[in-house]
Structures are given as structure tokens and as C-alpha cells.
Motif scaffolding. Structure first.
Motif: not given
Lengths: 200, 200
Positions: A178-179, A182-183, A189-192, A194-195, A197-199
Motif C-alpha cells: 500500500l502507498p 493511504v491508511g 475511503p479516500a480516493p487513492s 496513487v490510483l 495518478r494512473l487514471r
């Protein structure tokens, strides 16, 4: 059942009948069928493991986190199922399964049942649905890896110790996949990032 | 294959033969057998999903974390497998499987194969073994939950979007099932103080 495993090893799984097993075990055929619908279920029958996991989770202290409750369940497995006396038996069972695609399929479904039982038991503690499913997957993976390690005949550690160490490693590996940002997440849950970034 | 699903729905899975399927699909029996060993494998045959996941992970940027690489793989699934046009087909396939224990077992084993393919692809990126296995389980769980959500016919979102949101939630749930003081861990996993607490 040891009698069945002996026969599967001697004659092959295909060539062993329910009558052979009942005879070797000193049971009548109808007694056999009271416990198992067919010879295959001798290897999978019973809900011992599912019950142990569910009971272990229910018995964990109220303050336990999901993974602490899973640790409790794994302790129960070591205490009541994967005992030193059962090590050879479970290893032989595994060898029969590994040799037959049909049995591997059944074992895979049994694995899903165990994971579902873990998740259900966690939900009954009031753990959120998705957290229950995630913790159940991590618990099932731990059970699987710990079993692999414990059933290695060069390993003389007790299952509970192997499982504790494995859970600790799975735990650390989970955190490291996990980055770091997050956590903190309580509630939604907050939108990550990291995810995200790829979008784009 | 649509022809097979039509027949399974009309006549029942048990009452459909390979000859029926080949006929409906306009294939000779021998052409059918070039692709599938039996009628069951029409539902499971091919390694499309496994290949998509493995290729997606391999194609992720070198700097991607394990779960970012998994996100890449899920994008590939949305692009090439779970397309809007395939939604009805996959839902029907699922309905046939849900009705037969034998097919559920096969599906469970296929699920293990997908998880193993994810873990292998991560290891090939140089990710540590246990981290690969954990990230693969979280990825497989995400694929499963996202599939459940996407195949709900009231849902019109594209699979990729559903999967991204689901991964983000699984991710947050994973973090929330871990105690906050684990996760700094690089290299050797530290024994978890939380797990230690239960040990005595």
C-alpha cells in the motif's frame, strides 16, 4: 480418515470404492453414508475448519482488530486441527488432492468457503463489509502459506507459531504493497492519489 | 460462447451435448474439440483473463507499486474483456455456474489460477514473493467485487471505473484492517506488536 488415505495411496483414488473404505475402517456401508455422501467427501467432509475459524473469531476480545481476531482463529486451528499428530495425515491428504484435478477443484471451493466463513464471522463482530472481506482474504492467505510451511516435514515448529509468524509477515507485506499515504482512512475511503495518478 | 449459453439456458446444462453446441454454433464436432476438451470448458476455456492480467501487470510503468500494477491489469480487463457488450454474456455465464456445484468448483480453481498469475506477474517485476502474493489476493478480491458490482444490470458504469473505485476501497479497507504501527517495514517484516499482544 486414515483408512481412506491408506487405500488412496495403495490403490489409487480412482480404484478405491466406498465399500473398500468402509471395510478397512470397520464400518458398515450405511454408517459410512451417514457421514459422507461419497468417497470424495472423506477428504473434504465436515466443517471442522470452518467452525474452528468462525468460533475463534467470535471468541476474540471485543477490542481486537480484524487481523487480531484472525490471529485468534489461527490459534484455534493450531490447537484443534493442525496438531503435531495430524501433520503426516494432512500432508498425505494434500498429496492425494494434488494428483487429481477434480479434487483440486473441490479444494478450491472449500477454500472459498473458509474465506466466506472468516468474513461472516468478522461481520458478526460489527466489522464493515469490505474490511471483513479484505481481512478474510489476508487470513485465508495466511492459513494457506502457514499450512505450506508447517506441512514441510523438515519443519518441526507447531502450527500456531508458524501461523503467527506468517500472519505478521502477510501483515507487513500488505502494508508495504500500500502507498504510505493511504491508511489514515476512517469512514469513507479516500480516493487513492496513487490510483488517481494512473487514471488520467 | 453464446450458442452454448443459449442451449444451457434452454435445455439445462446437463441436457446439452457437445454435438448440440457444435451444431448451434455451426461448427463440426472435431472443430469444437480443437478448442475445448468438453462442454464444461466452453465456460472456462481459454486463458484470456489470465493473459490480460499478466500482460497488464507487465506493461505497468517500472515505478508502479504492486497495487498500481494491479490497477493497470484491471484496466486491461475492462478494455478487452468486461466490455459493455459483454456484460449480458458474463452475467448469463455466471447464472449457469451458480446453479451447478461442479461448475462452482471449476470456477473456484480458475480463480486460484488468476490469483497465481497475478502473483507470478508481480514477481517477474521484482516484487518480493510474499508481497506479490498479498497484492495478488487483494487484486483478485477487487476483480471479484468489481465484477459483482458491474454485472448488476442496474449498473451502467464501465468496468474500468467500477474496478478503480473498488480497488481504492479495498486498498483503504486493507489499511484499516492493519494496526497503524505496522507498515514502515522495508526489508524484513518486523514482528507485529499487535500480534504479540495476543501471544502471551
Amino acid at each position: 480418515m486414515v483408512a481412506a488415505l491408506d487405500l488412496f495411496a495403495q490403490r489409487g483414488y480412482e480404484n478405491t470404492t466406498v465399500i473398500d473404505i468402509a471395510e478397512r475402517a470397520g464400518l458398515t456401508k450405511s454408517t459410512f453414508f451417514r457421514y459422507f455422501p461419497d468417497k470424495r467427501e472423506v477428504l473434504f467432509g465436515g466443517d471442522t475448519m470452518t467452525d474452528l475459524l468462525a468460533t475463534g473469531i467470535a471468541a476474540a476480545p471485543v477490542t481486537a482488530t480484524p487481523l487480531e481476531a484472525v490471529a485468534h482463529a489461527l490459534d484455534a486451528v493450531g490447537r484443534d486441527a493442525f496438531t503435531p499428530a495430524r501433520r503426516a495425515f494432512t500432508a498425505r491428504r494434500q498429496a492425494v488432492i494434488a494428483a487429481h484435478a477434480e479434487l483440486q477443484e473441490r479444494e478450491a471451493l472449500k477454500g472459498l468457503g473458509l474465506t466466506a466463513a472468516l468474513a461472516d464471522a468478522l461481520r458478526r463482530r460489527g466489522v464493515a463489509d469490505l474490511t471483513s472481506r479484505v481481512a478474510a482474504e489476508l487470513g485465508a492467505l495466511t492459513l494457506k502459506i502457514a499450512y505450506e510451511r508447517w506441512s514441510d516435514t523438515t519443519n518441526t515448529d507447531e502450527f500456531t507459531d508458524v501461523a503467527r509468524r506468517t500472519l505478521s509477515e502477510v501483515h507487513a507485506a500488505s502494508a508495504s504493497s500500500l502507498p504510505a499515504d493511504v491508511g489514515s482512512g476512517e469512514g469513507r475511503p479516500a480516493p487513492s492519489p496513487v490510483l488517481g495518478r494512473l487514471r488520467g
